[in-house]
Write a protein that holds these residues in place. Sequence first.
Motif, mmCIF file in Angstrom:
data_model
loop_
_atom_site.group_PDB
_atom_site.id
_atom_site.type_symbol
_atom_site.label_atom_id
_atom_site.label_comp_id
_atom_site.label_asym_id
_atom_site.label_seq_id
_atom_site.Cartn_x
_atom_site.Cartn_y
_atom_site.Cartn_z
ATOM 1 N N THR A 37 0.866 -1.167 0.000
ATOM 2 C CA THR A 37 0.000 0.000 0.000
ATOM 3 C C THR A 37 0.908 1.224 0.000
ATOM 4 O O THR A 37 2.128 1.087 -0.057
ATOM 5 C CB THR A 37 -0.947 -0.017 1.220
ATOM 6 N N ALA A 38 0.341 2.411 0.019
ATOM 7 C CA ALA A 38 1.163 3.624 -0.011
ATOM 8 C C ALA A 38 0.547 4.696 0.866
ATOM 9 O O ALA A 38 -0.657 4.691 1.131
ATOM 10 C CB ALA A 38 1.311 4.139 -1.449
ATOM 11 N N ALA A 120 1.970 2.371 -5.778
ATOM 12 C CA ALA A 120 2.317 3.792 -5.825
ATOM 13 C C ALA A 120 1.507 4.563 -6.862
ATOM 14 O O ALA A 120 1.649 5.785 -6.968
ATOM 15 C CB ALA A 120 3.811 3.950 -6.114
ATOM 16 N N ILE A 121 0.646 3.890 -7.607
ATOM 17 C CA ILE A 121 -0.058 4.538 -8.712
ATOM 18 C C ILE A 121 -1.434 5.096 -8.354
ATOM 19 O O ILE A 121 -1.722 6.259 -8.682
ATOM 20 C CB ILE A 121 -0.192 3.557 -9.907
ATOM 21 N N PHE A 302 8.957 1.077 2.968
ATOM 22 C CA PHE A 302 9.056 0.640 4.361
ATOM 23 C C PHE A 302 8.273 -0.655 4.527
ATOM 24 O O PHE A 302 7.232 -0.846 3.883
ATOM 25 C CB PHE A 302 8.437 1.675 5.317
ATOM 26 N N SER A 303 8.719 -1.529 5.401
ATOM 27 C CA SER A 303 7.870 -2.616 5.859
ATOM 28 C C SER A 303 6.804 -2.030 6.770
ATOM 29 O O SER A 303 7.047 -1.045 7.476
ATOM 30 C CB SER A 303 8.687 -3.647 6.634
ATOM 31 N N ILE A 323 5.633 7.168 -0.869
ATOM 32 C CA ILE A 323 6.165 6.344 0.211
ATOM 33 C C ILE A 323 5.299 5.092 0.273
ATOM 34 O O ILE A 323 4.078 5.169 0.410
ATOM 35 C CB ILE A 323 6.129 7.086 1.556
ATOM 36 N N VAL A 324 5.932 3.928 0.160
ATOM 37 C CA VAL A 324 5.209 2.662 0.027
ATOM 38 C C VAL A 324 5.436 1.799 1.262
ATOM 39 O O VAL A 324 6.511 1.806 1.850
ATOM 40 C CB VAL A 324 5.675 1.912 -1.236
ATOM 41 N N LEU A 325 4.388 1.064 1.658
ATOM 42 C CA LEU A 325 4.470 0.068 2.719
ATOM 43 C C LEU A 325 4.306 -1.319 2.130
ATOM 44 O O LEU A 325 3.372 -1.560 1.365
ATOM 45 C CB LEU A 325 3.368 0.276 3.768
#
Length: 328
Positions: A37-38, A120-121, A302-303, A323-325
């Motif tokens: 997710t982001a 991220a989209i 990030f995790s 910023i992505v998780l």
Amino acid sequence: MRAVLVSRPGGAEQLYIGEYEKPHGTADDILVRVKATALNRADILQREGKYPPPKGASPVLGLEMAGVVEEVGENCREMWKPGDRVFGLLPGGGYAEYAVIPGKMAMPVPDFFTFEQAAAIPEAFLTAYQTLFWIGRLRRGEKVLIHAGASGVGTAAIQLAKAAGASAAVTAGTEEKRNACLQLGADVAVNYKEGPFLEKVKAATDGEGVDLILDFVGAPYWEQNIELLKPDGRLVLISSLGGSRVEQVSLAKILAKRLQITGTTLRSRSLYYKTDLTQEFASFALPRFANGELRPVIDRIFSWENVQEAHRYMEENRNIGKIVLTIP
């Protein structure tokens, strides 16, 4: 299932991973095992108790996701099957192991994309597409000014504007961000911390100004925006991060230049609106992701165990792009 939860409204320290009820969809939905997710500014506001989710939406944070289809509603079986890789926009619930999305709002993850790239989209590119073309009516040959050019929406808007044959000017807060925008295709990039952007953008447009402005800042930019717009120009207000009150507003130039000013949010739009937007965007953008004309811009991954750190990183306004998780 596990999900990122909020102990109580407040800072990033209130985030933790805990147990939450697994979502259940309707015949029109698919259940997705979320892989990534982001972050979005709305997540921070919701965490602080300032932006409640729309009625009926999951209270779990997260407005986008990418993952693998686990269950398919009866009305979606001609579109999707278990094991398909999908991504899409959510009204909430992305920071979790599972999410439900209407089948018509899911998009296929391109074969050459990771889940992190796909996640991220949705929010960035769909917001940019909506504000540029549906609301801003940007046309080939026109000029657009994109504030917060290095943000997720900003980096998407630069690419979409160029793909549509328009010229793009941006504002950004550091030289690193300014240069990143230029590398993405921006024709003009102004560091707003070095002084007012008005004269620099006007000079770069041969004194003409711009046809369209996408603004996240609000009140501090009001006068410069109005001055910079050409006759019949359009101002689209996406947020008001710098303040929402403008003192002593004069309507004279708005009338004289026939300006159009529109405020918008995407999260609260109807399902029908978001479905139509997603499908039009997919037709326009998926082939361009395939040929490299468009690409998601990711600053850091990030995790989700480090979700507090990720939120603090966004609050420091350090990121260029998304910023992505990742969710194991």
